[in-house]
Write a protein that holds these residues in place. Structure first.
Motif, short mmCIF file in Angstrom:
data_model
loop_
_atom_site.label_atom_id
_atom_site.label_comp_id
_atom_site.label_asym_id
_atom_site.label_seq_id
_atom_site.Cartn_x
_atom_site.Cartn_y
_atom_site.Cartn_z
N GLY C 50 52.60 65.75 18.71
CA GLY C 50 52.32 66.94 19.31
C GLY C 50 53.44 67.21 20.38
N LEU C 51 53.22 67.60 21.46
CA LEU C 51 54.36 67.91 22.63
C LEU C 51 54.96 66.68 23.28
N ARG C 64 75.86 70.02 29.60
CA ARG C 64 75.08 69.19 30.50
C ARG C 64 73.67 68.74 29.82
N PHE C 65 73.29 67.79 30.56
CA PHE C 65 71.89 67.34 30.06
C PHE C 65 70.87 67.93 30.60
N PHE C 66 69.88 68.40 29.98
CA PHE C 66 68.65 68.99 30.47
C PHE C 66 67.43 68.60 29.57
N ASN C 67 66.14 68.86 30.14
CA ASN C 67 65.11 68.50 29.51
C ASN C 67 64.29 69.79 28.75
N ALA C 68 63.65 69.14 27.64
CA ALA C 68 62.95 70.13 26.93
C ALA C 68 61.50 69.75 26.48
N VAL C 69 60.53 70.44 26.33
CA VAL C 69 59.23 70.14 25.76
C VAL C 69 59.33 70.71 24.31
N PHE C 77 60.39 74.49 20.29
CA PHE C 77 60.64 74.28 21.70
C PHE C 77 59.69 75.27 22.58
N VAL C 78 58.94 74.49 23.46
CA VAL C 78 57.95 75.27 24.38
C VAL C 78 58.56 75.80 25.52
N THR C 79 59.30 75.00 25.96
CA THR C 79 60.04 75.25 27.16
C THR C 79 61.44 74.34 27.35
N VAL C 80 62.38 74.66 28.33
CA VAL C 80 63.31 73.90 28.62
C VAL C 80 63.41 73.92 30.27
N TYR C 81 64.07 72.83 30.89
CA TYR C 81 64.14 72.64 32.02
C TYR C 81 65.12 71.89 32.76
N GLU C 82 65.58 72.09 33.94
CA GLU C 82 66.82 71.38 34.43
C GLU C 82 66.30 69.87 34.66
N VAL C 83 67.44 68.88 34.59
CA VAL C 83 67.16 67.60 35.11
C VAL C 83 66.98 67.50 36.57
N LYS C 87 58.14 67.15 35.61
CA LYS C 87 57.54 67.06 34.25
C LYS C 87 56.41 67.92 34.07
N PRO C 88 56.46 68.92 33.11
CA PRO C 88 55.39 70.04 32.75
C PRO C 88 54.20 69.27 32.45
N ASP C 89 53.12 69.97 32.57
CA ASP C 89 51.93 69.67 32.34
C ASP C 89 51.75 69.63 30.74
N LEU C 90 52.06 68.94 30.02
CA LEU C 90 51.95 68.77 28.55
C LEU C 90 50.50 69.16 28.06
N ALA C 91 49.58 68.85 28.67
CA ALA C 91 48.26 69.06 28.24
C ALA C 91 47.89 70.66 28.31
N ALA C 92 48.28 71.15 29.45
CA ALA C 92 48.05 72.64 29.74
C ALA C 92 48.94 73.23 28.74
N LEU C 93 50.13 72.95 28.78
CA LEU C 93 51.03 73.68 27.62
C LEU C 93 50.45 73.51 26.12
N ALA C 94 49.77 72.70 25.77
CA ALA C 94 49.21 72.36 24.48
C ALA C 94 48.17 73.19 24.48
#
Lengths: 186, 1000, 108
Positions: C50-51, C64-69, C77-83, C87-94
């Motif tokens: 899953g996510l 650059r380093f970055f984060n992604a779901v 890829f659901v979302t990307v965001y900066e270092v 942390k996004p709410d993975l349950a909400a995204l799911a």
């Protein structure tokens, strides 16, 4: 400098690129290159003394007076000047930039060539995975990317002219790769 | 015989351009525009191959990519020979040489055809059941013989002399397939101003319109309409039209791989042209318009040459002007076969009967009868006769109870069949789209999408031409809109003269024969019959994936394009389950077989990988150096003199360094410039060593760990200025060390004002090592006091050498007095030559990486990655002294304190001295306490480095041994195939233990 | 080849990127961290079906380093965001993904 101390360019002795009316590749020859890293404020200070502006818009090159500043990352610019200007550029930066920063001479690390012609985009896209349509990669755009298995910096100087920078030891591969892709346009 | 089955007119071949070619040695002619299949049929040749298992004679079955039978090898020369090509897709060219496959000694007489008589034993799972014992026979005897007997074509043994290219391409809309739906889609997308790529696997775009003489679109003939649309598309600079281009793989995020065949159809390909081009297309939106494939009818002996798909026969007639026969029976469950029968009838071919399995017939039954063709409804084929070609058809009528009453024999020379149409779902399914089953029509169709694509036309189950065009246009419009373009809306096409191919049957047809005796083929290429599939079910296979593998149905090079639906229906029937409950097998890429060449592409020879050379490479090559690969780098390995062995050369180089001076190219070492006000703090944290107090102008040997506490890299670091460090890394470690450092800067210590720049290639590095090193370089250096007092061991100075700016390090990886001269890379060769002249004048010589390894091993200096393996702490590697114990934090500090790493019994670096000084141990060899350990005895360590030391006159070795440092003096053993080698555990420093030579 | 949206450079091909492992695994301080917590930091990863929130680096781009779901089944890829961003709410995204899927099923 002692006259017998010969400089050997990375492209010297390599097979000639099959230049045609539709595509040709010409090494830039020696250039001054400084890798500048620091904050946008520091970059602004550099712009003032370097001449060419250091873009804060991602993937854009600033050009003026025979010098160019290529945005490589949010804190990283490749400054290009004429051969022999390296020391002067470093000195100017040291004198003018109060903000913390890093300026490193990479004039010998990098090597450059200019690929031009109506088929330049097709030849590049043999190994560069980016969309090079003018709507996606306009004149003045620059970025690090890949050409085949080598990392390059790609800068579009005109509709059908690209400046390609790579590390010195990759020069034979880069030229060979482009030549192979250009064969069919000979 | 010259094209006796060619009609005097018609078709799209160029009759003014005859083409001579050879098939199995026979000289034949066709016309430009012919496929090999159409040219063979024009010459009356149906027999083109032997089947895989039974070696039954087989003919051309289809007119396209789905062809299971007509596999040929096309050769230009010994190296340019391509096996397993479908004759239905091969375009003939002047002088082409094609061969049939899987027959010996000849196509008409095949010795292995005896397999057909033995067929009762060749049932499904035959191989698994028969060749089970003895197990070792499988690889040595069974498999080679089976492969030889059941061969496909032979791959050429010479290297492929052709070139292949690739192209990354981007577009708003990719349209896959240029039949009516695809053309309409591309037209709509083009009209919106979208960037469009349109590809089609055939030589000519138009798809079904090319072989349909009857339809009109917008008042023009279908062919004219398609010609006009293709012209408009070709003239647009926003549209790329690719013919002979197969979309063979659909990958994540609308990344679609296309194989363009550029020269295969040319008699003399231009030398500069690649043979094929791999297009890697990233499309914002995709329209799949891949059409549908006709299915065979599964009746007894449905595989004889002369039996082919009805629509294929219509294509041969209308597109190539070729008649599949002169007396053609038609068996069908679908209306489209009537079109073939009517066209053939009109062309003067005798059509003895149409046998329609449907009790009521179809939409064109009356028209066929009106044209004078006998139509039998509720009728089916119960068998065929003819040795190398069908000669007669048996047929009967299906009774109310499902049985079949035999009626009559129809003499003929060809038999057309149509079981209906299967939408081509490969691209959709590869995109991970979910299929749905449509009960009414018995078809799988595209369901929920996973990518930004939509299907249009026959691949979407839409068969009526008008609807196909409307749907295609709407799909193109929808795709362009989804890609962000303004569109003109949908469009309705005025179509006349089209017949919708309704009607179909799935699975095996009933007959009046002994079911145990007849062969009704489902998978033609792999010789799988209806009874094989039923047998698999009887033997307990339930999943269609298992049935597929057990019977091998759908596993041939055609991937079951014509067979999968029938096989599924038969399996479902035998399992007494509805079709969707049994499920469809996976559609895998590539859609059709694809050359290895297009995948290897330009990654061969000099372009296989970048080969990195230092600035002294040409000098070293001219000096006779042998090179070794270190990562992508070529490094001078040793410099043999005339007639000198490697061993002798390395010994000489080592002795020369110890006695006088040697010169070595160290340019490949990774170099990173660490700059900024927080540079020292950063170094202090990223290395295990303390760095805050390192003076400007001094160097330190740094050890870098990961947070797990294991050694990651090492190298000498020089402090150039208060805010500037010159870091060196191992040759192979340069990129990962830079990434490791950037990681901590960007994600962990974002407050530090410090930046990194790779300078590996900025500097050529010339190491001068040996007692005469200072003397060698002194006359060349300006601006640096080289005296012992002014420039001590482990220091760095800036100056010039022969006027070239340099960073001069005083350091040693040999244990001798040493310097490393860093000069800008383009000056590397000239400076090397000047220093080399000095070195030689002092009795010195160049040395390579092998001597470098020996020299450092004599001193017990580790090489990270050779003496360490990612599970070794600094202390275990013998460099625990480097760890700054009082630092509050550094990368690896907490990891090193874990109990597991403090346990006694972990390995430690030691030296090993073989009892026999002449024996050199093997690197990687295991170490045991006993000379003759019992099997499965735990090894207590392994040899990491082993060399002959010329200076010491004996072998030396480094090893990681459990509790090694407490074993000094112990005798251990290195068991080898020739017997154990006794070794004594010693200190890892073999030479100059006091270190006096470093700083004379 | 995936198309990955770099927060700085925009959508770019996967071969320009390196996956750098799971995100939001905080580096412990040397003091006051138990051996078990240290082992978890070094070696234990969630490996969900899953996510997952991951670290990526646009190494052949802006570096650059970055984060992604990313969804580990579909690779989307659901979302990307900066270092440094939370942390996004993975349950909400799911849940959003599931709702979107249901809406598309219903709309078909």
């Amino acid at each position: 400098m002692t006259p017998e101390i010969k400089r050997v360019g990375a492209f010297e002795g390599l097979p000639a690129f099959p230049a045609t009316s539709r595509v040709k590749a010409v090494p830039t020859g020696p250039l001054a290159r400084i890798l500048f890293r620091g904050s946008p404020a520091a970059a602004a200070s550099v712009s003032a003394v370097f001449g060419a502006p250091l873009s804060t818009v991602p993937m854009r090159a600033g050009e003026a007076g025979g010098r160019a500043a290529l945005w490589l990352g949010p804190d990283e610019w490749l400054l290009i000047g004429r051969d022999g200007e390296g020391e002067a550029i470093l000195a100017a930066i040291a004198g003018a930039v109060a903000e913390p920063h890093s300026a490193v001479d990479v004039g010998h690390r990098n090597t450059g060539l200019v690929l031009s012609g109506a088929r330049a985009v097709d030849v590049l896209n043999a190994g560069c995975p980016l969309d090079l349509h003018p709507s996606a990669f306009p004149i003045g755009m620059c970025t690090r990317t890949l050409l085949g298995k080598a990392e390059i910096v790609l800068w579009r100087q005109a509709a059908d002219r690209f400046h390609i920078e790579g590390w010195r030891s990759f020069a034979p591969y880069l030229l060979g790769f482009l030549a192979e892709a250009a064969r069919e346009y000979a | 015989m010259s094209q006796t089955f060619r009609r005097p007119e018609g078709g799209r071949i160029k009759r003014n351009k005859p083409v001579a070619f050879r098939f199995d040695g026979r000289a034949l002619t066709g016309y430009e525009g012919d496929t090999l299949a159409s040219a063979l049929l024009a010459n009356g040749v149906h027999l083109v191959g032997r089947s895989f298992k039974y070696h039954r004679p087989r003919g051309i079955l289809t007119a396209g990519a789905e062809e299971p039978n007509a596999l040929v090898t096309v050769s230009r020369d010994a190296a340019r020979s391509t096996p397993n090509l479908r004759a239905t897709q091969v375009e003939i060219y002047e002088g082409m040489t094609a061969e049939s496959q899987n027959r010996w000694p000849s196509l008409a007489f095949d010795a292995s055809a005896v397999n057909d008589l033995l067929s009762p034993i060749f049932v499904s799972g035959f191989y698994y059941k028969t060749f089970m014992w003895p197990a070792k026979f499988w690889t040595s005897v069974y498999e080679p013989r089976i492969r030889a007997a059941a061969g496909l074509g032979k791959a050429p043994e010479l290297p492929d002399p052709d070139r292949y290219q690739s192209r990354f391409a981007h577009c708003d809309v990719l349209v896959i397939g240029a039949g009516p739906a695809g053309l309409a889609a591309a037209l709509a997308a083009m009209e919106s101003g979208a960037r469009v790529i349109l590809c089609d696997e055939q030589a000519e775009m138009g798809g079904s319109l090319l072989s349909d003489p009857d339809v009109t679109i917008e008042g023009q003939s279908g062919r004219q309409w398609s010609t006009d649309v293709i012209m408009a598309l070709a003239l647009s600079d926003r549209v790329t039209c690719l013919t002979r281009t197969t979309a063979f793989g659909y990958f994540a995020d609308n990344f679609v791989a296309l194989a363009e065949r550029i020269t295969d159809h040319m008699a003399t390909p231009p030398a500069s042209s690649p043979r094929e081009r791999l297009w890697q297309v990233r499309a914002k939106q995709v329209v799949i318009a891949t059409g549908a494939l006709e299915r065979p009818l599964v009746f007894p002996e449905n595989d004889r040459p002369g039996i082919l798909f009805a629509d294929a026969a219509r294509t041969y007639l209308n597109r190539y002007g070729v008649m599949a026969g002169r007396k053609t029976v038609v068996a069908t469950a679908c209306d489209s076969a009537y079109l073939a029968a009517l066209d053939l009838h009109r062309a003067g071919v005798e059509v003895p009967a149409i046998l329609d399995i449907r009790r009521e017939g179809g939409a064109l039954t009356a028209a066929a009868r009106a044209a004078g063709i006998r139509v039998e409804t509720g009728a089916t084929v119960t068998g065929t006769r003819g040795r190398l070609r069908v000669a007669s058809v048996e047929f009967g009528h299906v009774q109310a109870d499902g049985s079949v009453r035999h009626d009559a024999v129809l003499p003929c020379d060809s038999l057309l069949m149509s079981g209906g149409w299967t939408p081509t779902l490969h691209m959709f399914s590869q995109s991970r789209g979910k299929l749905r089953y449509e009960e009414v029509t018995g078809r799988y169709l595209p369901g929920r999408s996973a990518e930004h694509e939509r299907s249009a036309g026959a691949c979407n189950g839409t068969m009526a031409l008008g609807a196909v065009l409307d749907e295609g246009y709407a799909a193109g419009e929808n795709a362009a809109r989804a890609a962000g373009l303004a569109t003109r809306g949908t469009k309705t096409f005025a179509v006349a003269g089209a017949t919708t191919p309704d009607g179909q049957v799935l699975g095996a047809l009933p007959h009046d024969r002994n079911p145990g005796r007849v062969k009704a083929f489902v998978d033609f290429q792999h010789d799988v019959t209806a009874k094989d599939i039923k047998l698999a079910v009887r033997e307990g296979f339930r999943s269609i994936e298992h049935v597929k593998r057990y019977t091998t149905t759908g596993m041939a090079t055609d991937q079951g394009k014509t067979s999968n639906m029938n096989a599924l229906a038969i399996a479902a029937g035998a399992l007494d389950k509805p079709i969707p409950a049994v499920g469809l097998t996976t559609f895998r890429m590539p859609y059709t077989p694809t050359t290895f060449g297009i995948f290897a592409n330009t990654s061969r020879g000099d372009l296989f990988d970048p080969v990195r050379r230092t600035s002294t490479h040409d000098w070293a090559a001219a000096a006779g150096a042998e090179f070794e690969n270190v990562g992508m780098w070529k490094r001078a390995w040793y410099f043999p003199r005339q007639g000198e062995s490697m061993h002798a050369a390395v010994d000489r180089e080592c002795r020369t360094v110890r006695a006088a001076v040697g010169i070595f190219d160290a340019s490949t070492l990774g170099k990173i410039e660490v700059v900024g006000p927080d540079a020292a703090e950063f170094m202090h944290r990223i290395y295990v060593n303390p760095f805050l107090k390192l003076e400007v102008g001094r160097c330190r040997y740094g050890i870098m760990c990961r947070d797990d506490g294991f050694v990651y890299d090492d190298g000498v670091v020089g402090r150039i200025a208060a805010d500037r460090f010159h870091v060196t890394t191992t040759t192979g470690g340069a990129p990962r060390v830079l990434s490791h450092m950037e990681d901590y800067l960007q994600t962990e210590w974002t407050d530090l004002k410090v930046w990194l720049t790779s300078t590996t290639e900025q500097w050529a590095v010339i190491a001068v090592q040996g007692p005469k090193a200072r003397e060698a370089i002194a006359p060349l250096i300006e601006g640096i006091d080289l005296s012992k007092a002014a420039m001590p061991h482990m220091s760095v100075r800036m100056g010039t050498i022969l006027g070239v700016p340099c960073r001069l390090f005083r350091m040693s990886f040999t244990g001798e007095l040493g310097f490393e001269i860093n000069v800008p890379a383009a000056y590397g060769k000239a400076i090397w030559e000047a220093v080399h002249a000095r070195v030689v004048a002092l009795g010195g010589c160049p040395y390579g990486t092998e001597a470098m390894h020996v020299l450092r091993a004599e001193k017990g200096y580790i090489i990270v990655g050779q003496d360490t393996d990612g599970t070794v702490t600094p202390d275990e590697a013998g460099v625990g002294w480097a760890v700054g114990k009082s630092k509050p934090d550094f990368v690896g500090k907490r990891g090193l304190a874990r109990a597991d790493l403090l346990k006694p019994g972990r390995t430690q670096l030691v030296g090993l001295a073989t009892v026999d000084p002449k024996v050199v141990l093997e690197e990687g060899a295991q170490i045991t306490p006993d000379a003759d350990p019992a099997p499965r005895t735990h090894a207590i360590g392994h040899v990491t480095s082993a060399y002959h030391s010329a200076v010491l006159g004996r072998s030396i070795a480094l090893a990681m041994v459990e509790r090694g440092r407490s074993r000094l003096g112990e005798t251990l053993h290195v068991p080898m195939p020739g017997g154990a080698i006794a070794v004594t555990v010693v200190d890892p420093v073999f030479y100059d233990k006091e270190g006096g030579r470093l700083d004379p | 080849m995936l198309l990955i949206t770099c927060p700085i450079c925009g959508p770019r091909p996967e071969i320009e990127f390196r996956n750098m492992g799971e995100a939001h695994i905080a580096r412990p301080t040397p003091e006051g961290t138990s051996d078990d917590d240290m082992a978890a930091f070094l070696y234990l990863r969630s490996n969900p079906k899953g996510l997952i929130a991951e670290r990526w680096r646009h190494v052949h781009g802006c570096a650059r380093f970055f984060n992604a779901v990313r969804h580990t089944v579909t690779d989307k890829f659901v979302t990307v965001y900066e270092v440094g961003a939370p942390k996004p709410d993975l349950a909400a995204l799911a849940a959003d993904l599931a709702a979107d899927l249901a809406a598309r099923e219903a709309g078909r």
